[in-house]
Scaffold this motif. Structure first.
Motif, short mmCIF file in Angstrom:
data_model
loop_
_atom_site.label_atom_id
_atom_site.label_comp_id
_atom_site.label_asym_id
_atom_site.label_seq_id
_atom_site.Cartn_x
_atom_site.Cartn_y
_atom_site.Cartn_z
N VAL A 1 -14.45 26.76 87.89
CA VAL A 1 -14.55 25.35 88.25
C VAL A 1 -14.87 24.61 86.97
CG1 VAL A 1 -15.81 23.65 89.63
CG2 VAL A 1 -15.36 25.93 90.57
N PHE A 2 -14.20 23.47 86.75
CA PHE A 2 -14.42 22.65 85.58
C PHE A 2 -14.99 21.31 86.02
CE2 PHE A 2 -10.95 25.55 84.83
CZ PHE A 2 -11.26 26.10 83.61
N LEU A 3 -16.12 20.95 85.46
CA LEU A 3 -16.79 19.69 85.79
C LEU A 3 -16.83 18.81 84.56
CD1 LEU A 3 -19.96 21.22 87.51
CD2 LEU A 3 -17.82 20.56 88.63
N SER A 4 -16.45 17.56 84.70
CA SER A 4 -16.63 16.58 83.63
C SER A 4 -17.84 15.75 84.01
CB SER A 4 -15.39 15.69 83.49
OG SER A 4 -15.64 14.69 82.53
N THR B 1 -27.42 18.16 77.11
CA THR B 1 -26.99 19.40 77.76
C THR B 1 -27.90 19.79 78.91
OG1 THR B 1 -26.10 20.15 75.65
CG2 THR B 1 -26.42 21.82 77.31
N VAL B 2 -29.19 19.59 78.74
CA VAL B 2 -30.15 19.93 79.80
C VAL B 2 -29.85 19.12 81.06
CG1 VAL B 2 -32.58 19.90 80.46
CG2 VAL B 2 -31.92 20.69 78.18
N SER B 3 -29.61 17.84 80.87
CA SER B 3 -29.29 16.97 82.00
C SER B 3 -27.95 17.34 82.63
CB SER B 3 -29.28 15.52 81.53
OG SER B 3 -28.97 14.66 82.59
N ALA B 4 -26.97 17.71 81.80
CA ALA B 4 -25.67 18.13 82.33
C ALA B 4 -25.82 19.35 83.23
CB ALA B 4 -24.70 18.42 81.18
N ARG B 5 -26.64 20.31 82.81
CA ARG B 5 -26.88 21.50 83.63
C ARG B 5 -27.56 21.11 84.95
NH1 ARG B 5 -26.64 26.72 82.86
NH2 ARG B 5 -26.42 26.48 80.60
N ALA B 6 -28.55 20.22 84.87
CA ALA B 6 -29.28 19.80 86.07
C ALA B 6 -28.34 19.10 87.06
CB ALA B 6 -30.43 18.89 85.69
N ILE B 7 -27.42 18.29 86.55
CA ILE B 7 -26.45 17.62 87.42
C ILE B 7 -25.53 18.65 88.08
CG2 ILE B 7 -24.45 16.07 87.43
CD1 ILE B 7 -26.03 14.50 85.16
N ALA B 8 -25.01 19.59 87.30
CA ALA B 8 -24.13 20.62 87.85
C ALA B 8 -24.86 21.44 88.91
CB ALA B 8 -23.61 21.52 86.73
N GLN B 9 -26.14 21.70 88.69
CA GLN B 9 -26.91 22.50 89.64
C GLN B 9 -27.19 21.78 90.95
OE1 GLN B 9 -30.13 23.62 87.00
NE2 GLN B 9 -29.26 25.67 86.75
N ARG B 10 -26.93 20.49 91.00
CA ARG B 10 -27.07 19.77 92.27
C ARG B 10 -25.92 20.11 93.23
NH1 ARG B 10 -28.00 13.60 91.04
NH2 ARG B 10 -27.97 13.54 93.32
N PRO C 1 -23.91 22.44 95.55
CA PRO C 1 -24.33 23.62 96.31
C PRO C 1 -23.74 24.94 95.82
CG PRO C 1 -23.75 21.84 97.80
CD PRO C 1 -23.37 21.39 96.42
N MET C 2 -22.50 24.91 95.35
CA MET C 2 -21.87 26.15 94.91
C MET C 2 -22.42 26.67 93.59
SD MET C 2 -17.90 25.80 95.95
CE MET C 2 -17.43 25.30 97.60
N SER C 3 -23.21 25.88 92.91
CA SER C 3 -23.73 26.30 91.60
C SER C 3 -24.56 27.57 91.69
CB SER C 3 -24.55 25.17 90.97
OG SER C 3 -25.75 24.94 91.69
N LYS C 4 -25.04 27.89 92.88
CA LYS C 4 -25.84 29.11 93.02
C LYS C 4 -25.01 30.37 92.74
CE LYS C 4 -25.41 29.43 98.08
NZ LYS C 4 -26.21 29.36 99.30
N TRP C 5 -23.67 30.24 92.74
CA TRP C 5 -22.80 31.37 92.48
C TRP C 5 -22.18 31.33 91.08
CZ3 TRP C 5 -21.15 29.22 97.59
CH2 TRP C 5 -21.78 29.89 98.65
N TRP C 6 -22.56 30.37 90.26
CA TRP C 6 -21.89 30.15 88.98
C TRP C 6 -22.68 30.63 87.78
CZ3 TRP C 6 -20.96 24.25 89.97
CH2 TRP C 6 -19.93 24.08 90.90
N GLU C 7 -21.96 31.12 86.80
CA GLU C 7 -22.44 31.23 85.42
C GLU C 7 -21.86 29.99 84.74
OE1 GLU C 7 -24.47 33.46 84.21
OE2 GLU C 7 -24.50 34.72 85.99
N MET C 8 -22.67 29.24 84.00
CA MET C 8 -22.21 27.99 83.41
C MET C 8 -22.22 28.03 81.90
SD MET C 8 -23.93 24.95 85.60
CE MET C 8 -24.86 25.52 87.00
N ASN C 9 -21.15 27.46 81.32
CA ASN C 9 -21.07 27.18 79.89
C ASN C 9 -20.87 25.69 79.75
OD1 ASN C 9 -21.16 29.88 78.61
ND2 ASN C 9 -19.37 30.20 79.91
N ILE C 10 -21.67 25.06 78.92
CA ILE C 10 -21.65 23.61 78.79
C ILE C 10 -21.25 23.22 77.38
CG2 ILE C 10 -23.01 21.49 79.01
CD1 ILE C 10 -24.82 23.09 80.98
#
Length: 87
Positions: free
Chosen positions: A51-54, A60-69, A71-80
Motif C-alpha cells: 500500500v502506498f500512502l501520500s 517523519t514521526v508525524s507521517a508514521r503516526a498518521i499512517a498508523q491511524r 486500521p490496516m496499519s496493524k499488519w504493515w511494515e512501513m518505510n517512510i
C-alpha cells in the motif's frame, strides 16, 4: 509542510480475509484523513502486497503516526520517504 511517501508491506502472516473484512473501516478513516488534509492518496498493489500512502505533514514521526491511524496499519511494515513535490 512536507510530503512523504509511506510504503506499507503486509506482513507474511497477514490474513487477507481479515484485510478484506476491514476495507469499509479503512475507507472511512482514509476519508477522515483526507478531510483533515494530511492524506493525499492511497494506492494499492495487490500482487506485491503493498500500500502506498501520500502524506502531508511536518516530519517523519508525524507521517508514521498518521499512517498508523489507518486500521490496516496493524499488519504493515512501513518505510517512510520524504519526497519533493513536482515542479
Amino acid at each position: 509542510m512536507l510530503k512523504f511517501m509511506v510504503v506499507c508491506t503486509f506482513r507474511p502472516d497477514t490474513s487477507m480475509d481479515q484485510v478484506t473484512a476491514m476495507v469499509p473501516e479503512e475507507m472511512a478513516m482514509a476519508k477522515i484523513l483526507k478531510e483533515e488534509g494530511v492524506l493525499d492518496f492511497v494506492m494499492v498493489s495487490t500482487p506485491r502486497d503493498k500500500v502506498f500512502l501520500s502524506i502531508t505533514t511536518s516530519d517523519t514521526v508525524s507521517a508514521r503516526a498518521i499512517a498508523q491511524r489507518l486500521p490496516m496499519s496493524k499488519w504493515w511494515e512501513m518505510n517512510i520517504y520524504q519526497i519533493a513535490t513536482p515542479v
